[in-house]
Design an enzyme around this catalytic site. Sequence first.
Site, short mmCIF file in Angstrom:
data_model
loop_
_atom_site.label_atom_id
_atom_site.label_comp_id
_atom_site.label_asym_id
_atom_site.label_seq_id
_atom_site.Cartn_x
_atom_site.Cartn_y
_atom_site.Cartn_z
N GLY A 84 0.62 -1.12 -0.01
CA GLY A 84 -0.14 -0.11 -0.07
C GLY A 84 0.83 1.21 -0.03
CG ASP A 124 -0.91 2.26 2.95
OD1 ASP A 124 -0.47 2.15 4.31
OD2 ASP A 124 -1.55 1.92 2.28
CG ASP A 175 -4.82 0.54 10.71
OD1 ASP A 175 -3.52 -0.01 10.70
OD2 ASP A 175 -5.48 0.21 9.47
CE LYS A 202 -8.86 3.71 9.37
NZ LYS A 202 -9.47 2.43 8.71
CG PHE A 260 -12.45 -0.32 4.65
CD1 PHE A 260 -11.83 -1.31 5.33
CD2 PHE A 260 -12.22 -0.73 3.23
CE1 PHE A 260 -11.00 -2.20 4.90
CE2 PHE A 260 -11.53 -1.47 2.63
CZ PHE A 260 -10.84 -2.16 3.50
#
Length: 179
Positions: free
Chosen positions: A46, A105, A108, A136, A157
């Site tokens: 990612g 990227d 989380d 996030k 998401f």
Amino acid sequence: MADPETRADPTVLLPEAEVRRVVDELAARIAPVVDDQTVAVVLLTGGLWFAADLTRALARAGAHVRFDALWLASYGDETTSRGRIDVHAPLQRSVQGRKVLILDDVFDTGLSLAEAVRIMREAGASEVLTCVFARKPWPLPRAPEPDFVGWEAPNRFLVGYGLDHAGAWRGLADICALD
């Protein structure tokens, strides 16, 4: 979660122009703290879109870092982390005695970033800096927190700009929500 091939269009949260602005701002903040011996290590898969844009922005700012990749996985094709990190491919060059800038990227759970930092320290990096495009919210403390964060993302998401759902949607130029 709907199958990505049958789902309606994702909701744009951060359009392409804003993505570029965030990357340019990150490059301006990072350029003074890296040098031509710094190894930028992208976390695959990612982080590839972000790393490509950021290293080009760094070059425009006069910071010419070296480049490598570390392929880690915690999600597979799922929408939540499995709680463990698999290393699919190691670094191609030595980071012994060098500053490392880890690029990813999204931050989380923090598991991938923590594992990458551990790997770089064990490989003998003199200093490890971390940079994520998006962070996030998370209900628990995460360690390490990234040194550089581009965008405070909502708890949704996300897809696009390298973020995916089962391999789909990575190529979107915008960052979108798929929920």
